[in-house]
Design a protein around this motif. Sequence first.
Motif, PDB file in Angstrom:
ATOM      1  N   LEU A  58     -10.755 -10.381 -24.617  1.00  0.00           N
ATOM      2  CA  LEU A  58     -11.810 -10.944 -23.565  1.00  0.00           C
ATOM      3  C   LEU A  58     -11.800 -12.349 -23.772  1.00  0.00           C
ATOM      4  CD1 LEU A  58     -14.288  -8.048 -23.263  1.00  0.00           C
ATOM      5  CD2 LEU A  58     -12.604  -8.514 -21.572  1.00  0.00           C
ATOM      6  N   GLN A  59     -11.910 -12.831 -24.941  1.00  0.00           N
ATOM      7  CA  GLN A  59     -12.252 -14.404 -25.237  1.00  0.00           C
ATOM      8  C   GLN A  59     -11.250 -15.116 -24.936  1.00  0.00           C
ATOM      9  OE1 GLN A  59     -15.214 -15.548 -25.935  1.00  0.00           O
ATOM     10  NE2 GLN A  59     -13.806 -17.642 -25.651  1.00  0.00           N
ATOM     11  N   THR A  60      -9.690 -14.512 -25.310  1.00  0.00           N
ATOM     12  CA  THR A  60      -8.592 -14.899 -24.855  1.00  0.00           C
ATOM     13  C   THR A  60      -8.255 -15.299 -23.359  1.00  0.00           C
ATOM     14  OG1 THR A  60      -7.578 -14.268 -27.088  1.00  0.00           O
ATOM     15  CG2 THR A  60      -6.044 -14.788 -25.050  1.00  0.00           C
ATOM     16  N   LEU A  61      -8.626 -13.971 -22.499  1.00  0.00           N
ATOM     17  CA  LEU A  61      -8.616 -14.336 -21.105  1.00  0.00           C
ATOM     18  C   LEU A  61      -9.541 -15.256 -20.745  1.00  0.00           C
ATOM     19  CD1 LEU A  61      -7.392 -12.759 -18.526  1.00  0.00           C
ATOM     20  CD2 LEU A  61      -8.928 -11.267 -18.853  1.00  0.00           C
ATOM     21  N   TYR A  62     -10.654 -15.037 -21.045  1.00  0.00           N
ATOM     22  CA  TYR A  62     -11.713 -16.024 -20.443  1.00  0.00           C
ATOM     23  C   TYR A  62     -11.474 -17.483 -20.567  1.00  0.00           C
ATOM     24  CZ  TYR A  62     -16.362 -17.657 -19.200  1.00  0.00           C
ATOM     25  OH  TYR A  62     -17.446 -18.719 -18.549  1.00  0.00           O
ATOM     26  N   THR A  63     -10.949 -17.775 -21.785  1.00  0.00           N
ATOM     27  CA  THR A  63     -10.387 -19.308 -22.161  1.00  0.00           C
ATOM     28  C   THR A  63      -9.322 -19.683 -21.230  1.00  0.00           C
ATOM     29  OG1 THR A  63     -11.116 -19.102 -24.405  1.00  0.00           O
ATOM     30  CG2 THR A  63      -9.680 -20.791 -23.793  1.00  0.00           C
ATOM     31  N   SER A  64      -8.283 -18.715 -21.022  1.00  0.00           N
ATOM     32  CA  SER A  64      -7.147 -19.022 -20.029  1.00  0.00           C
ATOM     33  C   SER A  64      -7.809 -19.221 -18.498  1.00  0.00           C
ATOM     34  CB  SER A  64      -6.206 -18.085 -20.381  1.00  0.00           C
ATOM     35  OG  SER A  64      -5.619 -17.849 -21.404  1.00  0.00           O
ATOM     36  N   LEU A  65      -8.663 -18.375 -18.067  1.00  0.00           N
ATOM     37  CA  LEU A  65      -9.117 -18.578 -16.760  1.00  0.00           C
ATOM     38  C   LEU A  65      -9.949 -19.764 -16.628  1.00  0.00           C
ATOM     39  CD1 LEU A  65     -10.182 -14.609 -15.877  1.00  0.00           C
ATOM     40  CD2 LEU A  65      -8.102 -15.994 -15.255  1.00  0.00           C
ATOM     41  N   CYS A  66     -10.600 -20.093 -17.457  1.00  0.00           N
ATOM     42  CA  CYS A  66     -11.371 -21.393 -17.527  1.00  0.00           C
ATOM     43  C   CYS A  66     -10.653 -22.542 -17.220  1.00  0.00           C
ATOM     44  CB  CYS A  66     -12.275 -21.450 -18.704  1.00  0.00           C
ATOM     45  SG  CYS A  66     -13.575 -20.589 -19.115  1.00  0.00           S
ATOM     46  N   THR A  67      -9.494 -22.498 -18.092  1.00  0.00           N
ATOM     47  CA  THR A  67      -8.248 -23.543 -17.724  1.00  0.00           C
ATOM     48  C   THR A  67      -7.755 -23.496 -16.513  1.00  0.00           C
ATOM     49  OG1 THR A  67      -7.884 -23.470 -20.165  1.00  0.00           O
ATOM     50  CG2 THR A  67      -6.399 -24.752 -18.720  1.00  0.00           C
ATOM     51  N   LEU A  68      -7.505 -22.201 -15.923  1.00  0.00           N
ATOM     52  CA  LEU A  68      -6.720 -22.079 -14.589  1.00  0.00           C
ATOM     53  C   LEU A  68      -7.548 -22.537 -13.338  1.00  0.00           C
ATOM     54  CD1 LEU A  68      -4.690 -19.075 -15.573  1.00  0.00           C
ATOM     55  CD2 LEU A  68      -3.770 -21.139 -15.460  1.00  0.00           C
ATOM     56  N   VAL A  69      -8.666 -22.031 -13.729  1.00  0.00           N
ATOM     57  CA  VAL A  69      -9.661 -22.072 -12.485  1.00  0.00           C
ATOM     58  C   VAL A  69     -10.108 -23.658 -12.096  1.00  0.00           C
ATOM     59  CG1 VAL A  69     -12.064 -21.907 -11.765  1.00  0.00           C
ATOM     60  CG2 VAL A  69     -11.010 -19.831 -12.556  1.00  0.00           C
ATOM     61  N   GLN A  70      -9.744 -24.270 -13.239  1.00  0.00           N
ATOM     62  CA  GLN A  70     -10.233 -25.926 -13.104  1.00  0.00           C
ATOM     63  C   GLN A  70      -9.175 -26.585 -12.350  1.00  0.00           C
ATOM     64  OE1 GLN A  70     -10.609 -27.396 -17.068  1.00  0.00           O
ATOM     65  NE2 GLN A  70     -12.779 -26.510 -17.264  1.00  0.00           N
ATOM     66  N   ARG A  71      -7.842 -25.936 -12.177  1.00  0.00           N
ATOM     67  CA  ARG A  71      -6.619 -26.266 -11.391  1.00  0.00           C
ATOM     68  C   ARG A  71      -6.589 -25.775 -10.231  1.00  0.00           C
ATOM     69  NH1 ARG A  71      -1.970 -24.666 -15.238  1.00  0.00           N
ATOM     70  NH2 ARG A  71      -0.790 -25.531 -13.933  1.00  0.00           N
ATOM     71  N   VAL A  72      -7.723 -25.522  -9.675  1.00  0.00           N
ATOM     72  CA  VAL A  72      -7.851 -24.755  -7.984  1.00  0.00           C
ATOM     73  C   VAL A  72      -7.075 -25.779  -7.090  1.00  0.00           C
ATOM     74  CG1 VAL A  72     -10.164 -25.754  -7.679  1.00  0.00           C
ATOM     75  CG2 VAL A  72      -9.319 -23.725  -6.581  1.00  0.00           C
ATOM     76  N   GLY A  73      -6.314 -25.036  -6.101  1.00  0.00           N
ATOM     77  CA  GLY A  73      -5.747 -25.993  -5.168  1.00  0.00           C
ATOM     78  C   GLY A  73      -4.272 -26.264  -5.517  1.00  0.00           C
ATOM     79  N   LYS A  74      -3.978 -25.755  -6.976  1.00  0.00           N
ATOM     80  CA  LYS A  74      -2.474 -25.978  -7.129  1.00  0.00           C
ATOM     81  C   LYS A  74      -1.673 -24.879  -7.219  1.00  0.00           C
ATOM     82  CE  LYS A  74      -4.146 -30.216  -9.853  1.00  0.00           C
ATOM     83  NZ  LYS A  74      -3.948 -30.732 -11.304  1.00  0.00           N
ATOM     84  N   SER A  75      -2.138 -23.738  -6.650  1.00  0.00           N
ATOM     85  CA  SER A  75      -1.438 -22.527  -6.346  1.00  0.00           C
ATOM     86  C   SER A  75      -1.381 -21.994  -8.113  1.00  0.00           C
ATOM     87  CB  SER A  75      -0.146 -22.753  -5.933  1.00  0.00           C
ATOM     88  OG  SER A  75      -0.249 -23.137  -4.418  1.00  0.00           O
ATOM     89  N   VAL A  76      -2.245 -22.065  -8.911  1.00  0.00           N
ATOM     90  CA  VAL A  76      -1.867 -21.387  -9.956  1.00  0.00           C
ATOM     91  C   VAL A  76      -2.376 -19.814 -10.125  1.00  0.00           C
ATOM     92  CG1 VAL A  76      -1.803 -23.532 -11.357  1.00  0.00           C
ATOM     93  CG2 VAL A  76      -4.054 -22.434 -11.183  1.00  0.00           C
ATOM     94  N   LEU A  77      -3.302 -19.503  -9.319  1.00  0.00           N
ATOM     95  CA  LEU A  77      -3.814 -18.080  -9.457  1.00  0.00           C
ATOM     96  C   LEU A  77      -3.844 -17.528  -8.032  1.00  0.00           C
ATOM     97  CD1 LEU A  77      -7.010 -18.640 -11.624  1.00  0.00           C
ATOM     98  CD2 LEU A  77      -4.783 -16.997 -12.222  1.00  0.00           C
ATOM     99  N   VAL A  78      -3.591 -16.432  -7.710  1.00  0.00           N
ATOM    100  CA  VAL A  78      -3.317 -15.633  -6.355  1.00  0.00           C
ATOM    101  C   VAL A  78      -4.602 -15.340  -6.175  1.00  0.00           C
ATOM    102  CG1 VAL A  78      -2.277 -14.208  -4.804  1.00  0.00           C
ATOM    103  CG2 VAL A  78      -0.935 -15.169  -6.826  1.00  0.00           C
ATOM    104  N   GLY A  79      -5.048 -15.622  -4.758  1.00  0.00           N
ATOM    105  CA  GLY A  79      -6.396 -15.103  -4.358  1.00  0.00           C
ATOM    106  C   GLY A  79      -7.596 -16.175  -4.384  1.00  0.00           C
ATOM    107  N   ASN A  80      -8.537 -16.193  -3.664  1.00  0.00           N
ATOM    108  CA  ASN A  80      -9.737 -16.733  -3.456  1.00  0.00           C
ATOM    109  C   ASN A  80     -10.462 -17.107  -4.844  1.00  0.00           C
ATOM    110  OD1 ASN A  80     -12.831 -17.330  -3.084  1.00  0.00           O
ATOM    111  ND2 ASN A  80     -11.554 -17.609  -0.896  1.00  0.00           N
ATOM    112  N   ILE A  81     -11.021 -18.240  -4.913  1.00  0.00           N
ATOM    113  CA  ILE A  81     -11.279 -18.949  -6.166  1.00  0.00           C
ATOM    114  C   ILE A  81     -12.737 -18.035  -6.433  1.00  0.00           C
ATOM    115  CG2 ILE A  81     -12.679 -20.826  -4.905  1.00  0.00           C
ATOM    116  CD1 ILE A  81     -11.171 -20.794  -8.458  1.00  0.00           C
ATOM    117  N   ASN A  82     -13.546 -17.718  -5.471  1.00  0.00           N
ATOM    118  CA  ASN A  82     -14.812 -16.866  -5.722  1.00  0.00           C
ATOM    119  C   ASN A  82     -14.461 -15.494  -6.446  1.00  0.00           C
ATOM    120  OD1 ASN A  82     -16.498 -18.866  -4.390  1.00  0.00           O
ATOM    121  ND2 ASN A  82     -15.970 -18.335  -2.607  1.00  0.00           N
ATOM    122  N   MET A  83     -13.362 -15.018  -6.082  1.00  0.00           N
ATOM    123  CA  MET A  83     -12.727 -13.800  -6.625  1.00  0.00           C
ATOM    124  C   MET A  83     -12.581 -13.793  -7.999  1.00  0.00           C
ATOM    125  SD  MET A  83      -9.558 -11.652  -5.634  1.00  0.00           S
ATOM    126  CE  MET A  83      -8.363 -12.903  -6.491  1.00  0.00           C
TER     127      MET A  83
END
Length: 312
Positions: A127-152
């Motif tokens: 869970l800590q590994t996943l949370y750390t990765s998501l923190c990095t990816l969410v900061q790059r919002v708008g660059k098509s790094v994650l599929v779906g709405n940022i709020n999700m």
Amino acid sequence: DDHNKENLFNSLNYDVAAKKRKKDLLNNKAKTQYFHQEKWIYVHKGSTKERHGYCTLGEAFNRLDFSSAILDSRRFNYVVRLLELIAKSQLTSLSGIAQKNYMNILEKVVQKVLEDQQNIRLIRELLQTLYTSLCTLVQRVGKSVLVGNINMWVHRMESILHWQQQLNNIQITRPAFKGTTFTDLPLCLQLNIMQRLSDGRDLVSLGQVAPDLQVLSEDRLLWKKLCQYHFTDRQIRKRLILSDKGQLDWKKMYFKLIRCYPRKEQYGDTLQLCRHCHILSWKGTDHPCTANNPETCSTSLSPQEFINLFRF
């Protein structure tokens, strides 16, 4: 004319209602957990960028039955390690449905650990590994790094924090069984069992249970075998540490070695790739192989080797 206008109006209403029902049906289906029950899949040989779309990591993750695999104690650690590797570097390569499937399986893993109170540290690290990765990816919002709405994804991160809190609040319950316990066994049997633990942190935790176990957990031969199991002689020679008595301090060497080199991975059951027909399946699963002796064609895959199959 009025009659025709009324028919046309009713027809349009029916079309709108039908489309709405169809949309609602699709939305309801999307909210359900997406799990296939297939036991094997075909992986294309000589995959190239043009042909690779036929079987991607996300498709394999969706189609192979990981949901049932986590309920099998022989496969549980394998699936958790695969989830961890995907969390580290492969989340953005998954399709939207595969990402959702990933979170659904992760939730099942957490619920299993909360119920049986086993592998708590392993899931905390995941869970800590996943949370750390998501923190990095969410900061790059708008660059098509994650599929779906940022709020999700923010909601999913909140779920991860909630799961972490639940794991931290676990109170281990003592079994009601009053028979023979581990410390009642002869010392040679206790030591023999401890030699089968593959994680040094488990040895340290076991040594904190009772004074007698503390003495056993410091046994030099125990830590020497642990070092020799996970690491090569060359790696050990590069990280020699002497104690105050001039002897090799195998315990300190072990914890230094795990910071420098990957530990040996061992699983009760693994995914296997048939070299003859290139079919991927769980060990012991029958698949439509045309080889005369299918058992000799199967190669066990580590979680990292499974991921590498889908790189091009």
